[in-house]
Each structure stands twice: as C-alpha cells, then as structure tokens.
Design a protein around this motif. Structure first.
Motif, short mmCIF file in Angstrom:
data_model
loop_
_atom_site.label_atom_id
_atom_site.label_comp_id
_atom_site.label_asym_id
_atom_site.label_seq_id
_atom_site.Cartn_x
_atom_site.Cartn_y
_atom_site.Cartn_z
N VAL A 32 0.83 -1.22 0.00
CA VAL A 32 0.00 0.00 0.00
C VAL A 32 0.86 1.26 0.00
O VAL A 32 2.00 1.25 0.48
N GLU A 33 0.28 2.36 -0.50
CA GLU A 33 1.03 3.61 -0.60
C GLU A 33 1.27 4.27 0.76
O GLU A 33 0.51 4.06 1.70
N ASP A 34 2.28 5.15 0.77
CA ASP A 34 2.48 6.05 1.92
C ASP A 34 1.59 7.29 1.68
O ASP A 34 1.26 7.61 0.55
N ARG A 35 1.24 7.98 2.78
CA ARG A 35 0.60 9.30 2.64
C ARG A 35 1.62 10.31 3.15
O ARG A 35 2.06 10.20 4.29
N ILE A 36 1.97 11.27 2.33
CA ILE A 36 3.04 12.21 2.71
C ILE A 36 2.43 13.41 3.44
O ILE A 36 1.61 14.14 2.88
N PRO A 37 2.83 13.63 4.71
CA PRO A 37 2.25 14.77 5.45
C PRO A 37 2.80 16.11 4.96
O PRO A 37 3.92 16.19 4.47
N TYR A 38 1.99 17.14 5.10
CA TYR A 38 2.41 18.51 4.74
C TYR A 38 3.37 19.06 5.80
O TYR A 38 3.26 18.71 6.97
N LEU A 39 4.27 19.95 5.36
CA LEU A 39 5.14 20.65 6.30
C LEU A 39 4.99 22.16 6.08
O LEU A 39 4.83 22.60 4.93
N ASN A 40 5.04 22.92 7.17
CA ASN A 40 5.00 24.39 7.08
C ASN A 40 3.87 24.95 6.22
O ASN A 40 4.10 25.79 5.35
N SER A 41 2.64 24.50 6.46
CA SER A 41 1.49 25.12 5.75
C SER A 41 1.12 26.38 6.51
O SER A 41 0.29 26.36 7.42
N PHE A 42 1.74 27.51 6.10
CA PHE A 42 1.56 28.75 6.86
C PHE A 42 0.14 29.29 6.73
O PHE A 42 -0.36 29.97 7.61
N ASP A 43 -0.53 28.98 5.59
CA ASP A 43 -1.90 29.47 5.42
C ASP A 43 -2.83 28.89 6.49
O ASP A 43 -3.66 29.59 7.06
N VAL A 44 -2.66 27.59 6.79
CA VAL A 44 -3.53 26.94 7.79
C VAL A 44 -3.22 27.51 9.18
O VAL A 44 -4.11 27.73 10.00
N LEU A 45 -1.92 27.79 9.42
CA LEU A 45 -1.52 28.32 10.72
C LEU A 45 -2.10 29.72 10.94
O LEU A 45 -2.57 30.05 12.04
N TYR A 71 4.76 21.75 11.98
CA TYR A 71 5.52 22.99 12.24
C TYR A 71 6.72 22.74 13.15
O TYR A 71 7.20 23.66 13.81
N GLN A 72 7.22 21.49 13.17
CA GLN A 72 8.34 21.21 14.08
C GLN A 72 9.58 22.02 13.72
O GLN A 72 10.41 22.30 14.57
N LEU A 85 3.71 33.28 2.34
CA LEU A 85 2.58 32.66 1.65
C LEU A 85 2.86 32.58 0.14
O LEU A 85 2.47 31.62 -0.53
N TYR A 86 3.56 33.58 -0.37
CA TYR A 86 3.93 33.58 -1.79
C TYR A 86 4.90 32.43 -2.06
O TYR A 86 4.76 31.68 -3.02
N GLN A 87 5.86 32.27 -1.16
CA GLN A 87 6.84 31.19 -1.34
C GLN A 87 6.17 29.81 -1.21
O GLN A 87 6.53 28.86 -1.90
N GLN A 88 5.20 29.74 -0.31
CA GLN A 88 4.49 28.47 -0.09
C GLN A 88 3.82 27.99 -1.39
O GLN A 88 3.76 26.79 -1.66
N ALA A 89 3.31 28.93 -2.20
CA ALA A 89 2.64 28.55 -3.45
C ALA A 89 3.59 27.77 -4.35
O ALA A 89 3.20 26.79 -4.98
#
Length: 819
Positions: free
Chosen positions: A392-405, A433-434, A748-752
């Motif tokens: 089965v596949e892995d699910r890759i977690p998001y890192l540094n989603s500043f919009d959600v924060l 956000y570690q 946020l611009y860089q996150q895009a």
C-alpha cells in the motif's frame, strides 16, 4: 472498579449480541484504560468503532460509580470524522452502548448539516459524546470561553486518519489537537486508520513530533486476514489498438449477469461524468432495471444521496453506480459485489472499495475489475499482486502550511485571544511545524496585525490587535463573523447549483463546466437530460429535455494519476510479458494479440530497457516516451524534456500524456540520437529547468488562490451570496503579482511554489524516475505507423478536439488502416 471488571462489562455486552470481541478490540480497551494514546490500524467493517467507543464509556463508568442514578452533564469525548455522511452510523453505535449499559450519556452531532436550533441547544449544554468534523471543531475553538466547554473532555478520536493525513485538513487536525492537549487535563488521543504504507509516521503526525504523548503511545494492528478476491472481466475479443472509454461500455452485457446474481452491487467509476454515462447506458439497454438502479456522487443533492444510502441498506436497490462518494465508511451489510470500472490509480483506493462488499468481520470481499481499454488489464493483474502482498502507498504529510496556521491563529484571536509565548511551544510540538523558526513565527504575528509589508497601508488586512498585556485579539465583530464563515481548508472550484426554473434543486456542478455552455445546450446530469437556460446568481436554471446529447459535466477530480506504488507494480507486471507463458497471469496472457502487434513495429520493454518510439502521421511527427510513472509525473517530465530539446534545436511541440507515457508532437522531426547524446534525462539543473519549462508562475498563481482563501486574505463571500470564482481568482492574482514584484520573501507567496513542486508535480518522484531511466538501456524505434502502446496517447489528444461521435468514427478509420 478494576480494569478486569470494566472489560467484563464490555465482553458481556458482546455476548448478548451473539458476538465475540476481537483481540485488537480488547487490546485497544486495555491500552485506553491504562491512559495510553495510540493509533488503531484496522480494515473497514471490522468493528473499529466499538474498539474505541467502549473504553470511552467504560472510563466514564470507572470515574462515576453511581452513573445509573446521577449524571454530570458536559462534553466528555469528541469523535472526528472527515465525512459528514458517516456521522449517523457512528452515532448509532455510540447510542447502542450508552443505552444498553444504562448510562445517561447523550450523543450529539455537529457538522455543516446540523440545524441552527440544534446548535443553539448545544451552546447551552454540550452532549457528552460529540461527533464532528475538523472544520466544526475549529468553529468550536472560535467561540468565547471554549476552554470551559472542553475542560472535562477525556478523549479525542480521529476516524479515517489515513484520509486526513497528507492534506491540509490533517494539518488543521494537528493544530486542533495541539490546543486540546493544553486545555483538557486528562486527554487521550487516538486515531483510526485503514492500511497505509507509513503507519509509524502517521502515528507521529497524529500525536505530535517529540511530544510526551508520543512516548506514552501504542500502535494496535488488527491482524484480520480479510480475504479479497479480484476477478478481471476479460473481453471475448481483444482489441489490438486500445483507446480509453471505448472498451468499457462494450462490456456492459458482461456486467448485467453479475448484477443479476447479487443482492446488491456497487459499480465504482473514477469520475462523476463516467458515473453519469454508465447509469444512462445501463437504463437505455436494459429498461427493466428502472426503479432498481440508482446513482450516487458528490454533486447530487443531499436528500437523494441519503435516500440511495437507505435504499441500499434495506435492499430495495439492485445496483448503484457511484464514485468515491461511497468510498469511505458508509456501512452497507447487504452489498455482495463491487465492480470497479477502469483503473482505480491507487492500491489503497482499490482495497477500500473492495472492502465495501462482504462488509462484515470474516466475510470475503469480491471485486470485479472492468478495463476501459486493453492496457488497463495490466493494471488489473498488478492489483491482484498488490492484494496478495498487501502493498500500500504512503501518505506524505504537509510541512510548514503557513496558510492553515494563520487561519488557526485568527480562530484563537476571534474567541478569547492568545498569548504568542503560550501558543508557540504548542505549535512547535506538531509534526507540520516542528521546524518553524523564531523569525518565521515573528513574520506570521506581524502578518496577523498589519497584513504583509506591501499591504500595510490597507486596513482590511489588519485583523488582529495586540492588547496592552500582549494578548492577540480580534475586537472587530465583522472580522469575527467573516472568519467563522471561512474556517476550513477545502477550496474547490466554485460550485454552481443546478435548479429547475420552478425552483427544484438537482445538484451542483463546477463553475468551469457551466461557463462553457450557451443557452439551449443540452447536457446529462444526475441521470437526466437537461437544457441550459441561463445563470442567475450562483444557480444554473435548466429544464428537462428529450434531445440526445454527448455533453456530460466533467469535474477537475477526473484527472487522477497513478501513485508511486501503483506505477512500480504496473511496470513489474508489464515486464512479465516477455516471460514463458506458464509464469504469466491470466490478464497478461489475454493481451497476447496486442503484444504481438506491438512487436511487429517495436518492442515490449524489459526491466533494463526504456522505450522511445517515433513515427509520422498526417498530424505531424510523433515522439513517444514510456516511463510508466503516472500522469502527474509525465506532465512534469514531458515539459522538462520539451524545454531541454528546444535548447538544442528551435522546435515547438504540443504535449499529450496518460498514465503509461507521453508524446511530443511537432511539425519537424527531432533527432533523438543527438538529444540522447546531450544527456537528456539528467537530474542536474532539474529544478531550474522545470521552473523554466512549465509556466511555474502560472501554476503557483493557481495554488496561491487556495492559499489566499485559507489564510483569509481573500473572502469567499457569505453563504448564498458566494463570490464568483473569477473574482476570487482576480483578487488573489492581484495579491500574487504584488508579492512577486515587491515582496518575494512573503511566506505565503513562497508556499505557493513549494506546494506546486512538492505536491502537484511531485518533484521528488520525478527525480527518482529520471535516475531510474538514466540507468536503463534506451531503445529507440523508428516505426512506420502508430503502435498499440502509442494508440491510447494519440487518441487521448484527439478527444480534446472532437466530439464523442466524431472521435469514434475517426478511430474506426485509423484502426482499419492499421490492421
């Protein structure tokens, strides 16, 4: 009461139902009662709900010995589900326990469907056990004095955690839990997940990186060997030149006996448009099914969906054509058979669908695989291997989603306000956000108070105020109201509701489909032919039509791509075509006519080979590459190679790609040998070449729209008065351009850009694919005419230009010429 006595209560209850608890259920009960946190890995339909509702109730009994006579009201546990549709089922399971054990505990639901009256009642007194969604949990955190509401909550359970992981809703959940850990003194955190490749990491994301909860946690696996049988529907006559969508409906007559031999059958399609087409065609050819067959997908109105779900339960329907809207947790005992139409593109999704049949512990699940073109039979064989080896596949977690924060910090500021020095350590403990730095944290706080550097002269971006004692607080009532309307991380294409002129609601369609229609156009939707009249507000007005049409709404979700696991399994299966017959699967043997035709002009590649084919038709010069890596990777790789080729020779190409390979079509011939000598597949400079080749600015700009909405920079409008998608797009594009020109260090611009490369183009996978190809022997075949492998790619490109009828005629002529 001792732990033994408590567990005895649960065992007695099971015995009264005529059941016996599974070892994994007992293990979960014990761990929970000992105060541990954890992740339970169990397949759908195995009794996972009872594994966690029971210890929650037992824990209450333990601390309230006189629970039958006295009852202390207030919230005691929260159960998070990603899908509103599941909440009724979960509520019934909880109530069965609380009532049978004579506790006076109440169970309530709070989702987007909860009535205003019910919400007001919950504001006065919360139910003891609350079933809710990630969005509704954050809405509760945005209400005044939320800490009192949650103070005595002893457990939070996140159901279907594998569905949330690897999405921004998962990040939203991490943040919600990080707050509850502080607010609730004796909180136990549990997740329930179906099988994914990275279970240990899933547990880490749920409980928080480096958190004390992680140290006191357990991973419980339900080792139930559920038998899954995969049967391929193999056509009697095999086409040698396959193309998508053509073969599927030819197998309609093979499907009907399967439907007739089962109590209830679910037919899963990958897209809503495919769902609509199959439903129409079955009724056209077999009118006797009228009233016994229904359709279910996410854009049909809620009443109809609930009616269909109920009709499956009480066995009044013979078959339901559906999409992933029935993938998760809706618990149907009577479903005997599942038919998957077309490749499901991922192992986990396929197993999830298979588990819909025989949805009872110990029952066998049967799933039929119906290919929509011959090459998909290779996928069918790959699926059977995956099921055998539970790959089965892995699910890759998001890192540094500043919009959600930013959204979350605004939520806290809207309720009681927050002190940065208290919240920062909580956020550092989450997985997402570690790695957040002091500097980034300061930037985010400034952004909340002033908007960004380049926008600080505009008051509308200043939402949060800093009070004298350093508390961050929203004091403007309008800001609070707008923020609550926009809590959430799901930003789709804007949906327009479809209504009859007299007002009956039929469902909703993505705006971009409706924008292509002119008044008088007829399209098929929700099983009816509808004539488009006009758009009024956020609704498309239609009337029933008797005209035939080939226009079917297509949804953006239809662009599914192979997962990495699936691509790997597919390649392994394809390579067996060169093995002796006795070592081949039934599917690969049945494809022999196609492989023979392929070998006349070209080869069927082996593990050490990478195939490139070139030939000329009246459309131009075709150059076809076969990485077998899935659509998303081919999208990136095709533009990367086109860009590198253009550096060597001025040439323009149009690109087409599917899950098996991609095509560069040009008006001049490309000298393949010359470009191979120039190290075409190198990973050097990959990122900068990719940025130049793809309009990465354009892709990031589209991503930025979602980021701007989630972070609250762009307001999507009040309910019923939504802001049109094109207005949203233009306001977010304005912001994007301002940041590009004046503030390119805006987080946020860089996150895009990060999200475009990491999640949309899967840059890491693309790099691995290029490294693999660099190791292979490159086989370049100059062909006289198109090959069976190239046929689906060429016909896919034609599909964009021609209507279905014209396309079928053109392909008939092409096939006749080739054979």
């Amino acid at each position: 009461m001792t732990q033994k006595e408590l567990i005895h209560i649960a065992e007695n209850w099971f015995q009264n139902q005529g059941w016996k608890p599974f070892p994994f259920q007992k293990k979960t009960w014990r761990a929970f009662l000992e105060g541990k946190h954890g992740l339970l890995n169990a397949p759908t339909g195995s009794g996972k709900t009872y594994a966690l509702w029971f210890p929650i109730v037992l824990n209450y009994i333990k601390h309230n010995p006189d629970y039958k006579t006295r009852h202390k009201k207030g919230l005691k546990a929260i159960w998070i589900t990603p899908l509103r549709a599941l909440s009724q089922e979960i509520k019934q399971s909880a109530e069965r326990i609380t009532q049978d054990l004579e506790t006076q505990m109440t169970v309530g639901i709070r989702t987007g469907d909860t009535s205003t009256k019910e919400r007001a009642r919950q504001r006065k007194t919360m139910p003891d056990l609350l079933i809710t969604t990630p969005e509704s949990l954050h809405l509760l955190l945005s209400s005044k004095e939320y800490a009192k509401t949650f103070a005595n909550c002893s457990a939070v359970v996140v159901d279907e955690w594998h569905e949330l992981l690897g999405s921004k809703r998962g990040v939203q959940m991490e943040l919600g839990i990080s707050r509850l850990k502080t607010v609730c003194k004796n909180l136990r955190i549990w997740g329930i997940s179906a099988t994914i490749g990275n279970l240990e990491q899933a547990q880490q994301v749920l409980l928080g990186a480096m958190s004390p909860q992680l140290e006191n946690s357990i991973l419980v696996k339900a080792n139930l060997n559920k038998k899954i049988t995969v049967k391929s529907i193999i056509p009697k006559k095999m086409e040698t030149f396959p193309w998508r969508g053509h073969l599927g409906l030819h197998l309609l007559d093979e499907v009907v006996p399967i439907i007739n031999n089962s109590k209830t059958t679910l037919l899963f399609t990958n897209t809503r448009s495919q769902c609509e087409i199959w439903f129409q065609k079955i009724l056209e050819k077999y009118p006797e099914f009228a009233g016994e067959i229904a359709m279910h997908h996410g854009s049909i109105n809620k009443e109809t969906r609930l009616w269909v779900e109920q009709a499956i339960r009480n066995e009044s329907l013979k078959a339901v054509v559906c999409t992933s809207s029935l993938d998760l947790g809706v618990d149907f005992a009577p479903v005997e058979t599942v038919i998957q139409i077309g490749g499901p593109k991922g192992v986990a999704r396929f197993l999830q669908r298979a588990g819909r049949s025989g949805h009872r512990p110990g029952k066998e699940s049967v799933i039929y695989f119906l290919p929509t073109h011959a090459i998909e039979l290779i996928e069918a064989a790959a699926m059977q291997k995956a099921v055998r080896n539970s790959a089965v596949e892995d699910r890759i977690p998001y890192l540094n989603s500043f919009d959600v924060l930013i959204q979350y910090l605004t939520t806290l500021a809207v309720s009681d306000g927050f002190y940065p020095e208290e919240i920062y350590p909580e956020i550092k403990q989450t997985f997402c956000y570690q790695a957040i730095s002091e500097e980034q944290w300061q930037w985010l706080l400034n952004f909340l108070v002033m908007g960004s550097q380049s926008l600080k002269s505009y008051d509308e971006y200043k939402k949060v105020e800093v009070e004298d004692d350093g508390k961050f607080k929203v004091n403007n009532r309008a800001v609070g109201i707008r923020h609550r309307f926009q809590i959430g991380t799901i930003v789709g294409d804007a949906h327009i509701s479809v209504r009859y002129q007299k007002g009956g609601y039929i469902g909703s369609i993505e705006e971009y489909f409706i924008s292509k229609l002119s008044p008088g156009d007829v399209f098929t939707f929700a099983g009816r032919n509808l004539e488009f009249i006009r758009i009024k507000g956020m609704a498309a007005h239609v009337k029933n039509s008797t005209k035939r049409t080939n226009k079917v709404p297509s949804w953006m979700g239809g662009r599914l791509s192979f997962s990495a696991k699936m691509s790997e399994l597919l390649r392994q299966e394809l390579y067996t075509a060169e093995l002796p017959v006795e070592k081949q699967s039934r599917e690969i043997k049945s494809l022999l006519p196609m492989f023979l035709k392929q070998r006349e002009e070209s080869i069927v590649p082996q593990p050490h080979q990478f195939l490139i084919e070139t030939f000329k038709t009246r459309d131009g010069y075709h150059h076809i590459f076969y990485p077998f890596e899935g659509r998303a990777i081919h999208e990136g790789m095709s533009s990367l190679l086109a860009y590198r080729i253009s550096l060597l020779a001025p040439i323009t190409c149009s690109l087409a790609f599917n899950d098996y390979g991609f095509e560069l079509l040009s008006d001049k011939e490309i000298d393949i040998q010359a470009i191979l000598d120039n190290n075409l597949f190198t990973t050097d400079y990959m990122l900068s070449d990719l940025q130049k080749s793809l309009n990465s600015n354009e892709m990031a700009r589209r991503k930025f729209r979602d980021i701007a909405v989630i972070s609250g920079m762009v307001f999507t409008g009040y309910p019923e008065k939504g802001v049109k998608m094109k207005h949203l797009q233009s306001s977010s594009e304005l912001l994007f351009d301002v940041f590009k020109d004046f503030e390119d260090d805006n987080l946020l611009y860089q996150q895009a850009f990060t999200e475009t490369f990491e999640h949309q183009l899967e840059e890491g996978r693309l790099r691995l694919a290029l490294e693999r190809i660099a190791q292979q022997e490159i086989v370049w075949r100059k062909c006289e005419r198109p090959t069976p492998f190239s046929f689906p790619i060429i016909t896919d490109r034609l599909r964009e230009k021609l209507s279905n009828e014209k396309l079928a005629d053109r392909i008939k002529r092409m096939t006749a010429k080739l054979t």
